[in-house]
Design a protein around this motif. Structure first.
Motif, PDB file in Angstrom:
ATOM      1  N   ALA A 107     -14.037 -23.891   6.372  1.00  0.00           N
ATOM      2  CA  ALA A 107     -13.458 -25.081   7.001  1.00  0.00           C
ATOM      3  C   ALA A 107     -11.978 -25.181   6.689  1.00  0.00           C
ATOM      4  O   ALA A 107     -11.159 -25.514   7.561  1.00  0.00           O
ATOM      5  CB  ALA A 107     -14.198 -26.335   6.519  1.00  0.00           C
ATOM      6  N   THR A 108     -11.621 -24.855   5.458  1.00  0.00           N
ATOM      7  CA  THR A 108     -10.209 -24.901   5.069  1.00  0.00           C
ATOM      8  C   THR A 108      -9.404 -23.880   5.864  1.00  0.00           C
ATOM      9  O   THR A 108      -8.321 -24.178   6.387  1.00  0.00           O
ATOM     10  CB  THR A 108     -10.057 -24.640   3.559  1.00  0.00           C
ATOM     11  N   GLU A 109      -9.931 -22.671   5.982  1.00  0.00           N
ATOM     12  CA  GLU A 109      -9.238 -21.623   6.740  1.00  0.00           C
ATOM     13  C   GLU A 109      -9.149 -21.996   8.219  1.00  0.00           C
ATOM     14  O   GLU A 109      -8.115 -21.775   8.866  1.00  0.00           O
ATOM     15  CB  GLU A 109      -9.949 -20.280   6.557  1.00  0.00           C
ATOM     16  N   GLY A 110     -10.226 -22.571   8.738  1.00  0.00           N
ATOM     17  CA  GLY A 110     -10.211 -22.996  10.147  1.00  0.00           C
ATOM     18  C   GLY A 110      -9.198 -24.089  10.382  1.00  0.00           C
ATOM     19  O   GLY A 110      -8.472 -24.079  11.390  1.00  0.00           O
ATOM     20  N   ALA A 111      -9.118 -25.030   9.461  1.00  0.00           N
ATOM     21  CA  ALA A 111      -8.144 -26.116   9.608  1.00  0.00           C
ATOM     22  C   ALA A 111      -6.730 -25.570   9.509  1.00  0.00           C
ATOM     23  O   ALA A 111      -5.831 -25.974  10.263  1.00  0.00           O
ATOM     24  CB  ALA A 111      -8.382 -27.178   8.538  1.00  0.00           C
ATOM     25  N   LYS A 112      -6.502 -24.632   8.610  1.00  0.00           N
ATOM     26  CA  LYS A 112      -5.178 -24.038   8.436  1.00  0.00           C
ATOM     27  C   LYS A 112      -4.790 -23.253   9.691  1.00  0.00           C
ATOM     28  O   LYS A 112      -3.663 -23.358  10.188  1.00  0.00           O
ATOM     29  CB  LYS A 112      -5.163 -23.132   7.215  1.00  0.00           C
ATOM     30  N   THR A 113      -5.723 -22.485  10.218  1.00  0.00           N
ATOM     31  CA  THR A 113      -5.456 -21.724  11.442  1.00  0.00           C
ATOM     32  C   THR A 113      -5.151 -22.670  12.598  1.00  0.00           C
ATOM     33  O   THR A 113      -4.220 -22.437  13.381  1.00  0.00           O
ATOM     34  CB  THR A 113      -6.674 -20.825  11.780  1.00  0.00           C
ATOM     35  N   GLY A 114      -5.903 -23.733  12.703  1.00  0.00           N
ATOM     36  CA  GLY A 114      -5.666 -24.727  13.750  1.00  0.00           C
ATOM     37  C   GLY A 114      -4.305 -25.387  13.604  1.00  0.00           C
ATOM     38  O   GLY A 114      -3.587 -25.590  14.585  1.00  0.00           O
ATOM     39  N   ALA A 115      -3.941 -25.703  12.384  1.00  0.00           N
ATOM     40  CA  ALA A 115      -2.647 -26.328  12.123  1.00  0.00           C
ATOM     41  C   ALA A 115      -1.511 -25.364  12.448  1.00  0.00           C
ATOM     42  O   ALA A 115      -0.494 -25.753  13.037  1.00  0.00           O
ATOM     43  CB  ALA A 115      -2.563 -26.796  10.686  1.00  0.00           C
ATOM     44  N   ASP A 116      -1.688 -24.103  12.080  1.00  0.00           N
ATOM     45  CA  ASP A 116      -0.653 -23.094  12.366  1.00  0.00           C
ATOM     46  C   ASP A 116      -0.483 -22.890  13.868  1.00  0.00           C
ATOM     47  O   ASP A 116       0.633 -22.708  14.353  1.00  0.00           O
ATOM     48  CB  ASP A 116      -1.024 -21.754  11.691  1.00  0.00           C
ATOM     49  N   SER A 117      -1.581 -22.942  14.631  1.00  0.00           N
ATOM     50  CA  SER A 117      -1.493 -22.714  16.063  1.00  0.00           C
ATOM     51  C   SER A 117      -0.792 -23.874  16.781  1.00  0.00           C
ATOM     52  O   SER A 117      -0.195 -23.691  17.814  1.00  0.00           O
ATOM     53  CB  SER A 117      -2.864 -22.451  16.661  1.00  0.00           C
ATOM     54  N   THR A 118      -0.833 -25.066  16.229  1.00  0.00           N
ATOM     55  CA  THR A 118      -0.151 -26.197  16.862  1.00  0.00           C
ATOM     56  C   THR A 118       1.338 -26.181  16.566  1.00  0.00           C
ATOM     57  O   THR A 118       2.108 -26.775  17.274  1.00  0.00           O
ATOM     58  CB  THR A 118      -0.745 -27.539  16.384  1.00  0.00           C
TER      59      THR A 118
END
Length: 120
Positions: A107-118
């Motif tokens: 979940a942490t990695e997914g949130a980080k990836t999502g944040a980076d993509s925005t």
């Protein structure tokens, strides 16, 4: 009345109800010796040569000793079973901790990836 070489039933009862703290070292030693002699005489004398009272007392003592042994055996098996359950529970707690750690990490990695993509 006791048979030859046997401890009198009244003496056995008296010794059993008297607290150990009230007995002298000599009394305790005497009890141990007379108990051993009585045990030997109980085993060495065939039941048909014993008085009714001695036979009953010996059978009661034998039953008591058998019951104590059975309880002791059951305690060991219960302890083994409890240990096995505790070990299995520890393993399952470890598995659950690893699963939760994986979920949180994912979940942490997914949130980080999502944040980076925005940010792009």
């Amino acid at each position: 009345m006791s048979d030859l070489g046997r401890k009198n039933f009244n003496d056995k009862v008296s010794e059993a109800v008297t607290p150990e703290s009230n007995k002298s070292a000599l009394e305790k030693a005497k009890e141990q010796v007379t108990d051993k002699v009585d045990q030997f005489a109980a085993k060495a004398t065939p039941d048909e040569q014993k008085s009714f009272g001695q036979t009953v007392a010996d059978k009661a003592k034998e039953g008591h000793e058998d019951a104590k042994a059975e309880v002791s055996n059951n305690q060991e098996s219960l302890a083994d079973t409890a240990t096995a359950y505790i070990d299995a529970a520890k393993e399952q707690v470890g598995n659950a901790a690893n699963y939760i750690s994986g979920v949180v990490t994912g979940a942490t990695e997914g949130a980080k990836t999502g944040a980076d993509s925005t940010k792009k």
